[in-house]
Scaffold this motif. Structure first.
Motif, mmCIF file in Angstrom:
data_model
loop_
_atom_site.group_PDB
_atom_site.id
_atom_site.type_symbol
_atom_site.label_atom_id
_atom_site.label_comp_id
_atom_site.label_asym_id
_atom_site.label_seq_id
_atom_site.Cartn_x
_atom_site.Cartn_y
_atom_site.Cartn_z
ATOM 1 N N GLN A 1 0.834 -1.208 0.000
ATOM 2 C CA GLN A 1 0.000 0.000 0.000
ATOM 3 C C GLN A 1 0.872 1.262 0.000
ATOM 4 O O GLN A 1 0.594 2.222 -0.724
ATOM 5 N N ILE A 2 1.924 1.244 0.808
ATOM 6 C CA ILE A 2 2.848 2.387 0.858
ATOM 7 C C ILE A 2 3.550 2.537 -0.487
ATOM 8 O O ILE A 2 3.706 3.647 -1.010
ATOM 9 N N PHE A 3 3.953 1.407 -1.065
ATOM 10 C CA PHE A 3 4.651 1.415 -2.350
ATOM 11 C C PHE A 3 3.772 2.040 -3.441
ATOM 12 O O PHE A 3 4.242 2.878 -4.228
ATOM 13 N N ILE A 4 2.497 1.669 -3.470
ATOM 14 C CA ILE A 4 1.568 2.231 -4.452
ATOM 15 C C ILE A 4 1.490 3.754 -4.304
ATOM 16 O O ILE A 4 1.509 4.500 -5.284
ATOM 17 N N GLY B 1 -1.083 9.197 3.311
ATOM 18 C CA GLY B 1 -1.262 7.753 3.263
ATOM 19 C C GLY B 1 0.001 7.004 3.648
ATOM 20 O O GLY B 1 -0.043 6.011 4.387
ATOM 21 N N ILE B 2 1.141 7.472 3.160
ATOM 22 C CA ILE B 2 2.423 6.842 3.512
ATOM 23 C C ILE B 2 2.640 6.912 5.019
ATOM 24 O O ILE B 2 3.036 5.926 5.651
ATOM 25 N N ILE C 1 12.048 7.434 -0.003
ATOM 26 C CA ILE C 1 10.950 6.582 0.471
ATOM 27 C C ILE C 1 10.876 5.314 -0.385
ATOM 28 O O ILE C 1 10.760 4.201 0.149
ATOM 29 N N LEU C 2 10.977 5.473 -1.688
ATOM 30 C CA LEU C 2 10.952 4.302 -2.579
ATOM 31 C C LEU C 2 12.138 3.372 -2.301
ATOM 32 O O LEU C 2 11.975 2.146 -2.299
ATOM 33 N N GLN C 3 13.296 3.946 -2.045
ATOM 34 C CA GLN C 3 14.465 3.121 -1.707
ATOM 35 C C GLN C 3 14.212 2.348 -0.414
ATOM 36 O O GLN C 3 14.493 1.144 -0.338
ATOM 37 N N LYS C 4 13.660 3.011 0.583
ATOM 38 C CA LYS C 4 13.337 2.339 1.850
ATOM 39 C C LYS C 4 12.334 1.217 1.614
ATOM 40 O O LYS C 4 12.427 0.151 2.219
ATOM 41 N N LEU C 5 11.360 1.461 0.744
ATOM 42 C CA LEU C 5 10.367 0.434 0.439
ATOM 43 C C LEU C 5 11.005 -0.792 -0.202
ATOM 44 O O LEU C 5 10.662 -1.932 0.135
ATOM 45 N N LEU C 6 11.926 -0.570 -1.114
ATOM 46 C CA LEU C 6 12.621 -1.706 -1.725
ATOM 47 C C LEU C 6 13.438 -2.463 -0.685
ATOM 48 O O LEU C 6 13.512 -3.700 -0.712
ATOM 49 N N VAL D 1 12.654 -2.639 2.540
ATOM 50 C CA VAL D 1 11.666 -3.348 3.364
ATOM 51 C C VAL D 1 11.202 -4.611 2.646
ATOM 52 O O VAL D 1 11.101 -5.686 3.259
ATOM 53 N N LYS D 2 10.921 -4.502 1.342
ATOM 54 C CA LYS D 2 10.489 -5.678 0.592
ATOM 55 C C LYS D 2 11.559 -6.773 0.643
ATOM 56 O O LYS D 2 11.237 -7.958 0.790
#
Length: 177
Positions: free
Chosen positions: A41-44, A70-71, A135-140, A142-143
């Motif tokens: 959801q955060i990634f979207i 949302g993030i 944020i996108l880097q952190k999401l990757l 986390v994944k």
């Protein structure tokens, strides 16, 4: 730094208000979400922000601010899930969920204040697009940690990454206001 603290609180107040209103409408249905679902959801939301920053036209009439909110809120939910675990049925009322929300915000804000002290408010010289990319880097990250069943060798865990995403999103909201 008191300005940063005040601005941080103002952003969080907006996010918290929306969280409470959605809790009133939907209850704590989000408590059934597993961490990868919250991460997605955060990634979207982060991908949409990046799209808004690069596209000349958007077809949905919501700007970056609502996506950053949302993030922040999904990241706080993820921190709560990390602490409390995932459940099969909603189990929190508005008051309980808000208390947990406020606890996670307090911890995350203190982290921001500590880092802000050490880095001298460097984020103020950053672009919103750079905060989005972080944020996108952190999401990757986390994944990848999720794919590794939560195990890391030398890196920070999931909680640190969610907290950083919250703080980057708050900084972006401050820049946008």
């Amino acid at each position: 730094m008191s300005t940063t603290s005040q601005q941080y609180d103002e952003v969080i107040a907006t996010c918290r208000n929306l969280f409470i209103n959605k809790m009133t409408d939907y209850g704590s249905a989000w408590r059934i979400l597993r961490l990868p679902s919250l991460t997605d959801q955060i990634f979207i939301k982060a991908q949409r922000i990046r799209g808004l920053q690069t596209l000349a036209e958007s077809k949905v009439d919501e700007g970056q601010e609502s996506e950053f909110i949302g993030i922040i809120n999904y990241s706080i939910m993820a921190l709560i899930q990390l602490e409390k675990g995932i459940v099969e049925q909603p189990d929190l009322n508005v008051e309980q969920a808000t208390k947990l929300y406020d606890q996670q915000v307090a911890i995350t804000k203190q982290l921001m204040m500590d880092k802000n002290h050490d880095y001298g408010e460097a984020w103020r010289d950053m672009r919103v697009s750079s905060l989005t990319d972080l944020i996108l880097q952190k999401l990757l990250r986390v994944k990848q940690i999720e794919d590794n069943a939560g195990k890391t060798i030398v890196s920070e865990g999931l909680d640190a990454n969610y907290k950083d995403m919250i703080n980057y999103a708050v900084f972006a909201m401050i820049h946008l206001s």
